[in-house]
Design a protein around this motif. Structure first.
Motif, PDB file in Angstrom:
ATOM      1  N   GLY B 285       1.149  -1.394  -0.255  1.00  0.00           N
ATOM      2  CA  GLY B 285       0.233   0.390  -0.257  1.00  0.00           C
ATOM      3  C   GLY B 285       0.794   1.462  -0.105  1.00  0.00           C
ATOM      4  O   GLY B 285       0.184   2.475  -0.352  1.00  0.00           O
ATOM      5  N   GLU B 286       2.253   0.936   0.392  1.00  0.00           N
ATOM      6  CA  GLU B 286       3.105   1.916  -0.070  1.00  0.00           C
ATOM      7  C   GLU B 286       3.469   2.844  -1.471  1.00  0.00           C
ATOM      8  O   GLU B 286       3.397   3.748  -1.491  1.00  0.00           O
ATOM      9  CB  GLU B 286       3.977   1.556   1.185  1.00  0.00           C
ATOM     10  N   TRP B 287       4.200   1.438  -1.488  1.00  0.00           N
ATOM     11  CA  TRP B 287       4.878   1.751  -3.000  1.00  0.00           C
ATOM     12  C   TRP B 287       3.593   1.493  -4.109  1.00  0.00           C
ATOM     13  O   TRP B 287       3.900   0.061  -4.395  1.00  0.00           O
ATOM     14  CB  TRP B 287       6.217   1.060  -2.959  1.00  0.00           C
ATOM     15  N   ASP B 288       3.538   2.157  -4.946  1.00  0.00           N
ATOM     16  CA  ASP B 288       1.968   1.920  -5.865  1.00  0.00           C
ATOM     17  C   ASP B 288       3.001   1.018  -7.112  1.00  0.00           C
ATOM     18  O   ASP B 288       2.266   0.576  -7.536  1.00  0.00           O
ATOM     19  CB  ASP B 288       1.791   4.272  -6.083  1.00  0.00           C
ATOM     20  N   GLU B 289       3.877   1.365  -7.511  1.00  0.00           N
ATOM     21  CA  GLU B 289       4.693   0.860  -8.708  1.00  0.00           C
ATOM     22  C   GLU B 289       5.397  -0.264  -8.205  1.00  0.00           C
ATOM     23  O   GLU B 289       5.092  -1.061  -9.592  1.00  0.00           O
ATOM     24  CB  GLU B 289       6.624   2.137  -8.505  1.00  0.00           C
ATOM     25  N   LEU B 290       4.776  -0.460  -7.057  1.00  0.00           N
ATOM     26  CA  LEU B 290       4.948  -2.215  -6.771  1.00  0.00           C
ATOM     27  C   LEU B 290       4.039  -2.931  -6.454  1.00  0.00           C
ATOM     28  O   LEU B 290       4.264  -4.113  -5.653  1.00  0.00           O
ATOM     29  CB  LEU B 290       6.166  -2.508  -6.086  1.00  0.00           C
ATOM     30  N   ARG B 291       2.867  -2.832  -6.957  1.00  0.00           N
ATOM     31  CA  ARG B 291       1.624  -3.065  -6.891  1.00  0.00           C
ATOM     32  C   ARG B 291       1.591  -4.343  -7.305  1.00  0.00           C
ATOM     33  O   ARG B 291       0.773  -5.222  -6.676  1.00  0.00           O
ATOM     34  CB  ARG B 291       0.206  -2.244  -7.316  1.00  0.00           C
ATOM     35  N   GLN B 292       2.006  -5.012  -8.569  1.00  0.00           N
ATOM     36  CA  GLN B 292       2.248  -5.827  -8.752  1.00  0.00           C
ATOM     37  C   GLN B 292       3.044  -7.379  -8.374  1.00  0.00           C
ATOM     38  O   GLN B 292       3.382  -8.387  -8.850  1.00  0.00           O
ATOM     39  CB  GLN B 292       1.939  -6.136 -10.282  1.00  0.00           C
ATOM     40  N   CYS B 293       4.301  -6.098  -7.252  1.00  0.00           N
ATOM     41  CA  CYS B 293       5.774  -6.659  -7.145  1.00  0.00           C
ATOM     42  C   CYS B 293       5.591  -6.962  -5.462  1.00  0.00           C
ATOM     43  O   CYS B 293       4.917  -7.135  -4.867  1.00  0.00           O
ATOM     44  CB  CYS B 293       6.673  -6.781  -7.109  1.00  0.00           C
ATOM     45  N   SER B 294       6.145  -7.853  -5.904  1.00  0.00           N
ATOM     46  CA  SER B 294       6.962  -8.398  -4.116  1.00  0.00           C
ATOM     47  C   SER B 294       8.747  -8.306  -3.973  1.00  0.00           C
ATOM     48  O   SER B 294       9.161  -8.271  -4.825  1.00  0.00           O
ATOM     49  CB  SER B 294       6.546  -9.791  -4.241  1.00  0.00           C
ATOM     50  N   MET B 295       8.752  -8.012  -2.530  1.00  0.00           N
ATOM     51  CA  MET B 295       9.890  -7.708  -2.048  1.00  0.00           C
ATOM     52  C   MET B 295      10.881  -8.562  -1.225  1.00  0.00           C
ATOM     53  O   MET B 295       9.888  -7.960   0.126  1.00  0.00           O
ATOM     54  CB  MET B 295      10.474  -6.373  -2.666  1.00  0.00           C
ATOM     55  N   VAL B 296      11.243  -9.344  -1.503  1.00  0.00           N
ATOM     56  CA  VAL B 296      12.332  -9.762   0.090  1.00  0.00           C
ATOM     57  C   VAL B 296      14.012  -9.182   0.042  1.00  0.00           C
ATOM     58  O   VAL B 296      14.731  -9.288  -0.534  1.00  0.00           O
ATOM     59  CB  VAL B 296      12.865 -11.734  -0.624  1.00  0.00           C
ATOM     60  N   ILE B 297      13.935  -8.827   1.253  1.00  0.00           N
ATOM     61  CA  ILE B 297      14.722  -7.845   1.938  1.00  0.00           C
ATOM     62  C   ILE B 297      15.617  -8.137   3.147  1.00  0.00           C
ATOM     63  O   ILE B 297      14.239  -8.836   4.056  1.00  0.00           O
ATOM     64  CB  ILE B 297      14.038  -5.836   1.723  1.00  0.00           C
ATOM     65  N   ALA B 298      16.525  -8.281   2.913  1.00  0.00           N
ATOM     66  CA  ALA B 298      17.460  -8.541   4.260  1.00  0.00           C
ATOM     67  C   ALA B 298      18.610  -7.680   4.324  1.00  0.00           C
ATOM     68  O   ALA B 298      19.192  -7.054   3.631  1.00  0.00           O
ATOM     69  CB  ALA B 298      18.023  -9.926   4.291  1.00  0.00           C
ATOM     70  N   GLY B 314      10.425  -9.804  -7.564  1.00  0.00           N
ATOM     71  CA  GLY B 314      10.299 -10.352  -8.405  1.00  0.00           C
ATOM     72  C   GLY B 314       8.778  -9.728  -8.462  1.00  0.00           C
ATOM     73  O   GLY B 314       7.773  -9.063  -7.890  1.00  0.00           O
ATOM     74  N   PRO B 315       7.367 -10.474  -9.256  1.00  0.00           N
ATOM     75  CA  PRO B 315       6.343 -10.272  -9.267  1.00  0.00           C
ATOM     76  C   PRO B 315       5.737 -11.200  -8.025  1.00  0.00           C
ATOM     77  O   PRO B 315       6.516 -12.001  -7.645  1.00  0.00           O
ATOM     78  CB  PRO B 315       6.449 -11.254 -10.526  1.00  0.00           C
TER      79      PRO B 315
END
Lengths: 345, 345
Positions: B285-298, B314-315
């Motif tokens: 809900g915060e990054w609109d460009e990533l509405r279709q995406c997921s991100m794994v962060i560490a 990635g998607p």
DNA sequence: ATTTAGCACTCCCAGCGAGAGAGTGCCAGT
DNA sequence: ACTGGCACTCTCTCGCTGGGAGTGCTAAAT
């Protein structure tokens, strides 16, 4: 190959310009209406047939408008190559940006890539300037942790290389500094070859480090050029010819393989002097991934001292009249910067 | 929110797994046939309706199969998060690659990005480790050309900063070296704050350079982290959900804006310790460009000393079971490297 | 009470054909 | 040498239709 009449030339240029704008096959009627040439569609059709015969145009289907062939683009580019000049206001804007940036290689490269990408609406590539003849200038040895030593080398011309060494046993900063001082006196101004054949006696440490220096200088010489800077990768995705097919993916894949990119940049500029620039159209039969693309490439820097290359990749339908002067201008700008850096201000 | 029965949970996991594989809405019949659960399609339909009610599934059209919602993915991830472990053979391959690489930060970062991208088939981002508390260790001043001086600074922990200064007037290498020696004695081990409030008398040159040192250290502290390394940009273009629409372009645009990327990486890891990792699903809900995406962060590194972050984009339909353990493993690997670098070998 | 079979319903999608539109090549006339 | 006219070709866009997949509901079975 027959020469073109003046009229054919005008028509060809118009067609290509229009196609670059609209991305759609150009028909005789549209052409006659849009531009006020004193010619009827029928006449234009005849000329178009001739141009098609000669290999400059192509029809996607039996009954569609004409589209430029690669040969057509080549003619177009060679004709407009010399006339095009970047508007002065744009030149100033760009120069200003460089003037404002922090005077670091890294910043300049990033900026150059960014300018190229936004101006040309394509993907830009810039390689850092690379010394063609590496000469030693200075070395510093700084003990960091235990047996680890940071070696910072400066070449004549300002190129810097830093590397972390791990010695066989811990060495004090004092001893390192002394070794550095001795080596600096000994090696100043020498080329890679001269250093490779040298031997030093007093302290075995000196010899060890000498070897590492020679090795590192060889590495600098060998690597085709410095880091690669890139920008505008998403620009090309906006083009209609790439919106659906996977040609875009194939073309962009090049940017995931630095090696290919390097060879592309260097191989195609091997014949061209600094200042001259090359336009590759449709991969020129050599790069299959770029069959749908064109690339404008230039070399910058001071020949014999330090040079780098830069370029813009776009669809074959890219705006050459915008891209070519931009590439030329940025190349000249970077050449000046390299020159200032080498010869002092 | 109601709790799921064991059976609902199994079904949800199956559906999501299947959807991740096939990228197509999953229907009850297909599910009953493909996996040998002892349930009839009708029963499955009932459970699916319940799961849809609870917000874990969604139907693209009134009469199509089910597709996971973001909530569904979140449940899925939290369930499989702890179980997943990278196969040992893969672990070894990766470790081996790092072992073979030249021991330079630059190489390690590039390699980490490459490993993440190829393993996860997504786009990877890695930021260089960044010292959280900057302490001065050493400075070298090397005259290059005329009034230009190369300043190389080393921080405690091994971070290096180099910069070209332009002095008011030419200064000999000797005078520069003396100034450096004096400053090194004076500043060793001091923090940015301590240095900022310091004054030195004897030579005005010393004071000038002191100011520049302080300024540069402040810059290092301020910049959120080091350089950004990226790889696999074209991977995401291969995904079916991005083949036609322009969502891909919007998502990839992030990689053209380092600032956004930085904030994304840092903001979302602010709550998580090194070692723990976060999964952003659908932009949260915060990054609109990533509405279709997921991100794994560490986040990796040694807290309080030097840390960096890394992630994979990635998607939303990405293979979490592959990506999550990979990110975790590479983060641990880089943490070890940072640790070795700080505490000596 | 839970599961299952059956059934009517909804909606997407691929395939088909017709008609419009744009463009061409050619020929005859100016 | 240029142009107007004409028949022809080919693509693209609709609108339509039938098949298929999946659903929800209800009633029967376990």
């Amino acid at each position: 190959m027959n020469h073109l009449t003046e009229r054919q030339k005008t028509l060809l240029m118009l067609i290509i310009r229009d196609f670059i704008d609209t991305a759609q096959p150009i028909g005789s009627k549209r052409l006659a209406e849009h531009y006020h040439i004193n010619l009827s569609p029928a006449t234009i059709r005849n000329e178009m047939a001739a141009l098609t015969e000669m290999g400059f145009l192509r029809q996607p289907h039996t009954s569609a408008g004409r589209v430029p062939t690669e040969e057509g683009y080549r003619y177009f580019v060679s004709e407009m190559m010399h006339s095009a000049e970047l508007p002065e206001t744009v030149q100033h804007t760009i120069s200003h940006q460089f003037f404002q940036a922090r005077p670091e290689l890294d910043q300049w490269m990033t900026l150059a890539a960014s300018v190229l990408a936004t101006q040309s609406q394509g993907v830009s590539v810039v390689t850092a300037p690379h010394a063609e003849q590496v000469k030693f200038k200075h070395v510093e040895l700084i003990s960091t942790q235990g047996r680890q030593v940071l070696m910072v080398m400066v070449m004549v011309g300002g190129e810097v290389s830093q590397q972390i060494l791990t010695l066989a046993e811990p060495v004090t900063q004092d001893r390192l500094s002394q070794a550095a001082t001795r080596l600096n006196g000994l090696l100043a101004g020498l080329t890679t070859e001269a250093i490779s054949t040298l031997t030093v006696r007093p302290d075995p440490l000196d010899q060890d480090i000498l070897l590492l220096i020679a090795q590192d200088m060889r590495r600098i010489t060998e690597q085709a050029s410095g880091e690669i800077y890139t920008d505008g990768l998403t620009n090309v995705l906006a083009e209609p010819e790439f919106s659906e097919s996977d040609d875009a993916r194939r073309a962009l894949r090049i940017f995931d393989e630095p090696a290919t990119l390097q060879s592309l940049l260097s191989r195609s500029t091997v014949n061209s002097n600094v200042g001259g620039l090359q336009v590759l159209i449709g991969g020129e039969g050599e790069w299959d991934e770029l069959r749908q693309c064109s690339m404008v490439i230039a070399r910058y820097g001071v020949p014999g001292m330090a040079t780098g290359s830069l370029g813009v990749l776009g669809p074959m339908r890219m705006s050459y009249s915008r891209t070519i002067p931009t590439v030329r201008f940025v190349a000249a700008l970077l050449s000046d910067l390299v020159n200032d850096n080498i010869s002092g201000e």
